[in-house]
Write an enzyme that holds these catalytic residues in place. Structure first.
Site, PDB file in Angstrom:
ATOM      1  N   ARG A 161       2.074   2.616   9.538  1.00 48.48           N
ATOM      2  CA  ARG A 161       1.241   3.238  10.569  1.00 48.48           C
ATOM      3  C   ARG A 161       2.055   3.741  11.765  1.00 48.48           C
ATOM      4  O   ARG A 161       1.515   4.444  12.624  1.00 48.48           O
ATOM      5  CB  ARG A 161       0.147   2.272  11.029  1.00 48.48           C
ATOM      6  CG  ARG A 161      -0.901   2.043   9.938  1.00 48.48           C
ATOM      7  CD  ARG A 161      -2.114   1.290  10.448  1.00 48.48           C
ATOM      8  NE  ARG A 161      -3.232   1.344   9.500  1.00 48.48           N
ATOM      9  CZ  ARG A 161      -3.561   0.369   8.648  1.00 48.48           C
ATOM     10  NH1 ARG A 161      -2.870  -0.752   8.622  1.00 48.48           N
ATOM     11  NH2 ARG A 161      -4.582   0.515   7.833  1.00 48.48           N
TER      12      ARG A 161
ATOM     13  N   HIS B  79       9.121  -3.382   3.259  1.00 47.02           N
ATOM     14  CA  HIS B  79       8.704  -3.581   1.870  1.00 47.02           C
ATOM     15  C   HIS B  79       9.910  -3.894   0.981  1.00 47.02           C
ATOM     16  O   HIS B  79       9.851  -4.778   0.122  1.00 47.02           O
ATOM     17  CB  HIS B  79       8.033  -2.314   1.328  1.00 47.02           C
ATOM     18  CG  HIS B  79       6.786  -1.908   2.059  1.00 47.02           C
ATOM     19  ND1 HIS B  79       6.685  -0.725   2.759  1.00 47.02           N
ATOM     20  CD2 HIS B  79       5.591  -2.525   2.204  1.00 47.02           C
ATOM     21  CE1 HIS B  79       5.476  -0.623   3.290  1.00 47.02           C
ATOM     22  NE2 HIS B  79       4.792  -1.701   2.979  1.00 47.02           N
TER      23      HIS B  79
ATOM     24  N   ASN C  67       3.985   4.035   0.930  1.00 42.99           N
ATOM     25  CA  ASN C  67       4.698   4.589   2.089  1.00 42.99           C
ATOM     26  C   ASN C  67       5.786   3.590   2.488  1.00 42.99           C
ATOM     27  O   ASN C  67       5.873   3.121   3.614  1.00 42.99           O
ATOM     28  CB  ASN C  67       3.746   4.886   3.257  1.00 42.99           C
ATOM     29  CG  ASN C  67       4.430   5.705   4.333  1.00 42.99           C
ATOM     30  OD1 ASN C  67       4.459   5.335   5.491  1.00 42.99           O
ATOM     31  ND2 ASN C  67       5.044   6.798   3.960  1.00 42.99           N
TER      32      ASN C  67
ATOM     33  N   HIS D 108       8.969   1.261   3.289  1.00 45.01           N
ATOM     34  CA  HIS D 108      10.042   1.242   4.287  1.00 45.01           C
ATOM     35  C   HIS D 108      10.889  -0.006   4.036  1.00 45.01           C
ATOM     36  O   HIS D 108      10.626  -0.771   3.089  1.00 45.01           O
ATOM     37  CB  HIS D 108       9.453   1.265   5.700  1.00 45.01           C
ATOM     38  CG  HIS D 108       8.378   0.254   5.943  1.00 45.01           C
ATOM     39  ND1 HIS D 108       8.621  -1.106   5.926  1.00 45.01           N
ATOM     40  CD2 HIS D 108       7.049   0.392   6.179  1.00 45.01           C
ATOM     41  CE1 HIS D 108       7.496  -1.759   6.178  1.00 45.01           C
ATOM     42  NE2 HIS D 108       6.511  -0.872   6.314  1.00 45.01           N
TER      43      HIS D 108
ATOM     44  N   LYS E  57       5.054  -9.967   9.151  1.00 49.26           N
ATOM     45  CA  LYS E  57       4.450  -8.948  10.015  1.00 49.26           C
ATOM     46  C   LYS E  57       2.930  -9.107  10.061  1.00 49.26           C
ATOM     47  O   LYS E  57       2.309  -8.976  11.118  1.00 49.26           O
ATOM     48  CB  LYS E  57       4.822  -7.595   9.426  1.00 49.26           C
ATOM     49  CG  LYS E  57       4.849  -6.402  10.108  1.00 49.26           C
ATOM     50  CD  LYS E  57       4.268  -5.652  11.125  1.00 49.26           C
ATOM     51  CE  LYS E  57       3.064  -4.857  11.099  1.00 49.26           C
ATOM     52  NZ  LYS E  57       2.766  -4.015  10.043  1.00 49.26           N
ATOM     53  N   ASP E  58       2.344  -9.418   8.916  1.00 49.72           N
ATOM     54  CA  ASP E  58       0.893  -9.625   8.833  1.00 49.72           C
ATOM     55  C   ASP E  58       0.640 -11.131   8.740  1.00 49.72           C
ATOM     56  O   ASP E  58       0.234 -11.651   7.706  1.00 49.72           O
ATOM     57  CB  ASP E  58       0.346  -8.871   7.626  1.00 49.72           C
ATOM     58  CG  ASP E  58       0.655  -7.385   7.710  1.00 49.72           C
ATOM     59  OD1 ASP E  58      -0.095  -6.656   8.353  1.00 49.72           O
ATOM     60  OD2 ASP E  58       1.694  -6.951   7.144  1.00 49.72           O
TER      61      ASP E  58
ATOM     62  N   MET F 184       0.837  -1.202   0.000  1.00 42.76           N
ATOM     63  CA  MET F 184       0.000   0.000   0.000  1.00 42.76           C
ATOM     64  C   MET F 184       0.875   1.258   0.000  1.00 42.76           C
ATOM     65  O   MET F 184       0.384   2.359   0.263  1.00 42.76           O
ATOM     66  CB  MET F 184      -0.941  -0.005   1.192  1.00 42.76           C
ATOM     67  CG  MET F 184      -1.903  -1.198   1.154  1.00 42.76           C
ATOM     68  SD  MET F 184      -3.431  -0.920   2.043  1.00 42.76           S
ATOM     69  CE  MET F 184      -2.840  -0.640   3.701  1.00 42.76           C
TER      70      MET F 184
ATOM     71  N   GLN G  43      -2.797 -12.466   7.753  1.00 45.14           N
ATOM     72  CA  GLN G  43      -3.005 -12.187   6.334  1.00 45.14           C
ATOM     73  C   GLN G  43      -2.328 -13.254   5.482  1.00 45.14           C
ATOM     74  O   GLN G  43      -2.904 -13.775   4.527  1.00 45.14           O
ATOM     75  CB  GLN G  43      -2.451 -10.801   6.010  1.00 45.14           C
ATOM     76  CG  GLN G  43      -2.291 -10.478   4.547  1.00 45.14           C
ATOM     77  CD  GLN G  43      -1.866  -9.035   4.357  1.00 45.14           C
ATOM     78  OE1 GLN G  43      -2.666  -8.126   4.496  1.00 45.14           O
ATOM     79  NE2 GLN G  43      -0.607  -8.804   4.043  1.00 45.14           N
TER      80      GLN G  43
ATOM     81  N   SER H 236       6.385  -0.287  10.068  1.00 48.40           N
ATOM     82  CA  SER H 236       5.014  -0.200   9.570  1.00 48.40           C
ATOM     83  C   SER H 236       4.736   1.226   9.134  1.00 48.40           C
ATOM     84  O   SER H 236       5.202   2.180   9.755  1.00 48.40           O
ATOM     85  CB  SER H 236       4.029  -0.586  10.678  1.00 48.40           C
ATOM     86  OG  SER H 236       2.715  -0.182  10.323  1.00 48.40           O
TER      87      SER H 236
HETATM   88  P1  AMP Z   1       1.401  -2.982   3.450  1.00 51.57           P
HETATM   89  O1  AMP Z   1       1.975  -1.927   2.561  1.00 51.57           O
HETATM   90  O2  AMP Z   1       1.379  -2.632   4.891  1.00 51.57           O
HETATM   91  O3  AMP Z   1       0.088  -3.525   2.934  1.00 51.57           O
HETATM   92  O4  AMP Z   1       2.405  -4.209   3.358  1.00 51.57           O
HETATM   93  C1  AMP Z   1       2.778  -4.752   2.122  1.00 51.57           C
HETATM   94  C2  AMP Z   1       3.573  -6.025   2.351  1.00 51.57           C
HETATM   95  O5  AMP Z   1       4.725  -5.725   3.133  1.00 51.57           O
HETATM   96  C3  AMP Z   1       2.783  -7.082   3.150  1.00 51.57           C
HETATM   97  O6  AMP Z   1       3.092  -8.359   2.631  1.00 51.57           O
HETATM   98  C4  AMP Z   1       3.335  -6.915   4.540  1.00 51.57           C
HETATM   99  O7  AMP Z   1       3.239  -8.086   5.327  1.00 51.57           O
HETATM  100  C5  AMP Z   1       4.773  -6.559   4.261  1.00 51.57           C
HETATM  101  N1  AMP Z   1       5.373  -5.851   5.400  1.00 51.57           N
HETATM  102  C6  AMP Z   1       4.869  -4.787   6.067  1.00 51.57           C
HETATM  103  N2  AMP Z   1       5.673  -4.434   7.080  1.00 51.57           N
HETATM  104  C7  AMP Z   1       6.709  -5.309   7.060  1.00 51.57           C
HETATM  105  C8  AMP Z   1       7.873  -5.490   7.871  1.00 51.57           C
HETATM  106  N3  AMP Z   1       8.139  -4.681   8.917  1.00 51.57           N
HETATM  107  N4  AMP Z   1       8.717  -6.489   7.562  1.00 51.57           N
HETATM  108  C9  AMP Z   1       8.458  -7.322   6.506  1.00 51.57           C
HETATM  109  N5  AMP Z   1       7.390  -7.205   5.716  1.00 51.57           N
HETATM  110  C10 AMP Z   1       6.522  -6.219   5.986  1.00 51.57           C
END
Ligand code: AMP
Length: 287
Positions: free
Chosen positions: A195, A42, A37, A39, A157-158, A35, A161, A193
């Site tokens: 968030r 990702h 933003n 870090h 992390k998720d 999504m 999911q 994250s």
């Molecule tokens: P998001 O942008 O939050 O939807 O996350 C996109 C992908 O990145 C998802 O597969 C998350 O599980 C993964 N992700 C988010 N935060 C982390 C993290 N700290 N370490 C590893 N993968 C992450």
């Protein structure tokens, strides 16, 4: 410094054209949906993609169907320019797909075909976020149909999911391999994250207590404690003392998140969600 800008496309047909060329050349394709933003969490998935396949596709799409009516869809950080710069600098992504909602949901959100997941989607994070995981599955299914990768990478992390998407892929016979990337953390243990930016300075200082609390549960499990109710109650109390409003702390079986069985020795996972100020933080540790 000499890096080439990542190729950005916004349409389904542009993704399909690029992927078709790679396929025709016999190249494997790995995909990491996000999504934005971005870090280091990702970017670690992008790096794993690059190890697993010749071609890497990443997407940035703040998916409206996975946000509840009172959640942060509007406030969710959108930082496309910085994201593109980070990806270009890393140099390991071949294609960045940044669709508008109309490209993903051609019949609109109200009339969209939706994926409905089984009961696990109502537990843990699903209890506080009704419809969230169905929305995630709905968008991941679409993205997989568009990109058609050989390998899909999601983050630990998720964890819930991951388990639910694994189930969707198996149950719908989707021809893709799913792999998990380990959770990337700040030096103080806080899971990275998007968030985390909702935390003010004082909250940010306290935030690593979520990971520290889970680490204490893991330590006690490793030391042989098996009173799961007591372990999770202690963890909740510790989170409350640290200024969190805990939503859940649970010990489950790895793989399918079934109730952990005290009499068996099986791989487990300790999961928690807690509010800290405006932020809802989640984390988990494998035991
Ligand atoms: P998001 O942008 O939050 O939807 O996350 C996109 C992908 O990145 C998802 O597969 C998350 O599980 C993964 N992700 C988010 N935060 C982390 C993290 N700290 N370490 C590893 N993968 C992450």
């Amino acid at each position: 410094m000499g890096e080439t800008a990542v190729r950005v496309v916004t349409t389904v047909s542009a993704v399909r054209a690029a992927v078709a060329e790679w396929r025709a050349a016999g190249e494997r394709i790995a995909f990491a949906p996000t999504m934005g933003n971005l870090h280091a969490g990702h970017m670690s998935l992008a790096a794993l993609c690059a190890q697993a396949a010749r071609r890497v596709v990443m997407s940035i799409f703040v998916n409206p169907t996975q946000f509840g009516p009172n959640e942060d869809f509007t406030a969710y950080p959108r930082t496309l320019e910085a994201d593109e710069a980070m990806i270009s600098k890393a140099g390991n992504v071949d294609l960045l797909f940044v669709p508008q909602p109309a490209a993903i949901y051609p019949f609109g959100l109200e009339q969209a075909v939706r994926v409905q997941l089984p009961a696990l989607s109502h537990e843990l994070c699903g209890a506080a976020r009704p419809g969230h995981f169905d929305g995630v599955a709905t968008v991941v299914c679409r993205l997989l149909n568009i990109v058609a990768p050989d390998v899909l990478f999601l983050g630990q992390k998720d964890y819930q999911q991951f388990v639910l998407i694994e189930r969707m892929i198996a149950d719908l016979h989707m021809p893709v391999q799913l792999r998990m990337g380990p959770t990337q953390r700040e030096p103080d243990g806080l899971a990275m994250s998007s968030r985390n930016r909702y935390l003010d300075a004082a909250e940010r200082q306290r935030a690593p207590e979520l990971h520290a609390t889970l680490a204490r549960v893991r330590e006690r499990l490793n030391a042989g404690e098996r009173d799961f109710a007591r372990l999770t109650a202690d963890a909740r109390a510790e989170l409350e003392r640290a200024g969190f409003q805990p939503e859940y702390v649970e010990i489950r079986r790895q793989g399918d998140l079934a109730a952990a069985d005290t009499r068996r020795s099986e791989p487990r996972v300790v999961l928690a969600a807690a509010r800290l100020g405006r932020a809802r933080l989640i984390d988990n540790l494998l035991v």
